[in-house]
Design an enzyme around this catalytic site. Structure first.
Site, mmCIF file in Angstrom:
data_model
loop_
_atom_site.group_PDB
_atom_site.id
_atom_site.type_symbol
_atom_site.label_atom_id
_atom_site.label_comp_id
_atom_site.label_asym_id
_atom_site.label_seq_id
_atom_site.Cartn_x
_atom_site.Cartn_y
_atom_site.Cartn_z
ATOM 1 C CB SER A 126 -0.958 -0.087 1.188
ATOM 2 O OG SER A 126 -2.090 0.708 1.009
ATOM 3 C CG ASP A 132 -6.694 -4.021 -2.917
ATOM 4 O OD1 ASP A 132 -7.444 -3.115 -2.498
ATOM 5 O OD2 ASP A 132 -5.482 -4.073 -2.660
ATOM 6 C CG HIS A 148 -5.767 -2.601 0.737
ATOM 7 N ND1 HIS A 148 -5.014 -2.464 -0.409
ATOM 8 C CD2 HIS A 148 -5.177 -1.795 1.654
ATOM 9 C CE1 HIS A 148 -4.018 -1.614 -0.195
ATOM 10 N NE2 HIS A 148 -4.094 -1.186 1.043
#
Lengths: 346, 346
Positions: free
Chosen positions: A139, A293, A322
């Site tokens: 991320s 995700d 995610h």
């Protein structure tokens, strides 16, 4: 008290690298900027076993310890693991810990490149490292990995991004706008000039609602996967887990990180030409996308990978979306460790 | 002024069916409830050409005219088209138009079943209709279609839902929680006791942000599809189109609709047994899913369709996601009309 959350008692022991006066991309100069970090393992004599692991949104250097352990791919008996804190993490220079005139709502905007420039100084000045065995991140950690691979291609031998893109997609920016607006909408936020972050508990709860709606996947709720990670009801996950994660944090810290995430774009160093930026990468480069995700879909990873020489794209299927990276179900934890092993031996 | 938005000058001419004292599922009785509706075309002598088209969230009976026209599938020269307004639409009994003691924030919770019971009275008492050629709807209109097909199977010969499920998925409830919280977070909302909906413009803008993040798709922004519908920049779509859509509306009306959407569940009439509820359906039943829909993904439609006898599932691919139904690009408009034609001739 929110402030305690960033203490060594909670976060564990960490070091500070003093950056001195540090000029940000915004043009503002922090008079005495600090880069927090922690290391695990030992730098070998050849200085070729250093692995840099920047952290994700709302994390700190402590968070990335979840990937590390004896017998795992990221084994501190083998690698020198450097875990830097982002600006805004609450441990590095942040709204919550910077004195006037850059305290709280006055803390300037920071960029992914600001983080990477500071980390570069840490590595070269503190450790004399000239090449990194690997840079990897999830991320926002992946955004920093991209910035490293593009900005310092000669130093990055291997790189792996998990659920991250070279430039933040518009759809993802809209999701960030929602979560930030939910946080700012609390009157107690007072444009960033609250005196105690606990006063902004409503904003922090609302911000957690946005995360509950984007952190996992449709499938996670459809198939009640929350049962597998020990929750008795969906609400226990959405309200319990997500809210308790964010509740002790500082709203200004979160907002500075989110703005950094929103603006992330490696093509800023090539005049907006994303292909040219990604063309600079010489690392063995791994792009890991999580199949479900909701923040960074597979297709955006495919597009980035297609512009990177020798990029290897891997799609990891998990209902955790995610949050696959957290390894909350055993298959995820195993798949992540296998992925890291593949990267490190490449 | 927000109030004008619900006037005949803006919404076009429509009728009201007086329901008299109307007891809602909540247990509250509205003393003089009204069901707004409009019709196009003429009911034939056999009374077998009636098509019911309930509307989506934030719409009114006027909205569904977008699907109707001479030479199109929903041709008023052939069908008697009945377009009912939801409770909370602003035309039927709603927070914005109901006198004390059920005005504004005092207006009770309403359900999809409340709508369908009122529509049933309209059809039977006003028009003497005993069977509907077709019921069809998009999103909340689809939820009402499900309720019709389950509650009155003998009356519904054909049914089509577009981007809607028989029971609102948890992931979708979380998305609704975000959009509602953004609206309610405006201090001017005052728990629903504002005097002028324009005062809640900040809440309405924030609510539009949530819609911008869920109404189309990742692909819509990735491929800059907004260019094809006449916008020069992504922001012109996200802020311009979405915000201007919601700005004239009444916040309490939107929140009552959203709560109704969130609680939608046809299995409430079979003690929570969804399979048993869907087993009641005898209509020729069409389930249309939009391939990139971020609110109602394809998989949820598959699951519903698998529980419905003779259901026909069709996946329509468009970058417009949930907004495919608007026909904003010519392929969408053509595909929707083809879909409606298939349903009506089945």
């Amino acid at each position: 008290m929110g402030a305690d959350y960033y203490s060594a008692a909670v976060q564990g022991p960490h070091e500070h690298f003093e950056l001195g006066p540090y000029t940000l991309d915004s043009g503002d100069t922090l008079p005495a900027a600090r880069l927090a970090y922690r290391t695990l393992g030992r730098l070998n004599a050849a200085k070729d076993n250093a692995v840099l692991v920047p952290h994700m949104y709302s994390g700190t250097s402590a968070s990335m310890q979840m990937l590390i352990g004896e017998g795992r791919a990221l084994d501190p008996s083998r690698y020198f693991l450097i875990l830097p804190d982002q600006f805004g993490s609450g441990l590095s220079s942040s709204p919550s810990n910077t004195p006037a005139p850059f305290d709280r709502g006055h803390f300037p905007a920071v960029t992914i490149a600001d983080d990477v420039r500071a980390q570069h100084r840490l590595l070269t000045e503190q450790f004399g490292i000239t090449a990194l065995h690997t840079v990897l991140g999830w991320s926002m950690g992946g955004q920093q990995t991209y910035e490293w691979a593009v900005r310092h291609p000669e130093m990055v031998l291997r790189a792996a991004v998990f659920a991250a893109t070279a430039k933040t997609p518009v759809q993802n920016q809209l999701q960030l706008d929602v979560q930030c607006e939910l946080l700012r909408a609390d009157p107690a936020f007072a444009d960033g000039f609250y005196t105690d972050s606990d006063d902004v508990h409503l904003g922090l709860s609302r911000h957690a609602m946005a995360w509950a709606a984007t952190s996992t996947s449709y499938r996670f709720f459809r198939d009640e996967v929350w049962r597998r990670i020990g929750f008795a009801a969906a609400e226990e996950f959405t309200l319990g887990f997500t809210r308790s994660h964010f509740q002790p944090m500082d709203p200004n810290n979160l907002l500075r990180q989110a703005a950094k995430w929103r603006a992330a774009d490696v093509s800023l160093c090539t005049g907006g030409d994303l292909k040219a930026a990604l063309d600079r990468i010489s690392a063995e480069f791994f792009v890991f996308a999580f199949g479900d995700d909701l923040l960074f879909p597979v297709e955006d990873h495919e597009r980035d990978a297609a512009m990177i020489r020798n990029a290897r794209l891997r799609v990891m299927e998990s209902p955790l979306g995610h949050f696959t990276m957290f390894g909350l179900i055993p298959e995820d934890a195993a798949a992540i460790d296998d992925a890291l092993a593949e990267v490190l031996k490449s």
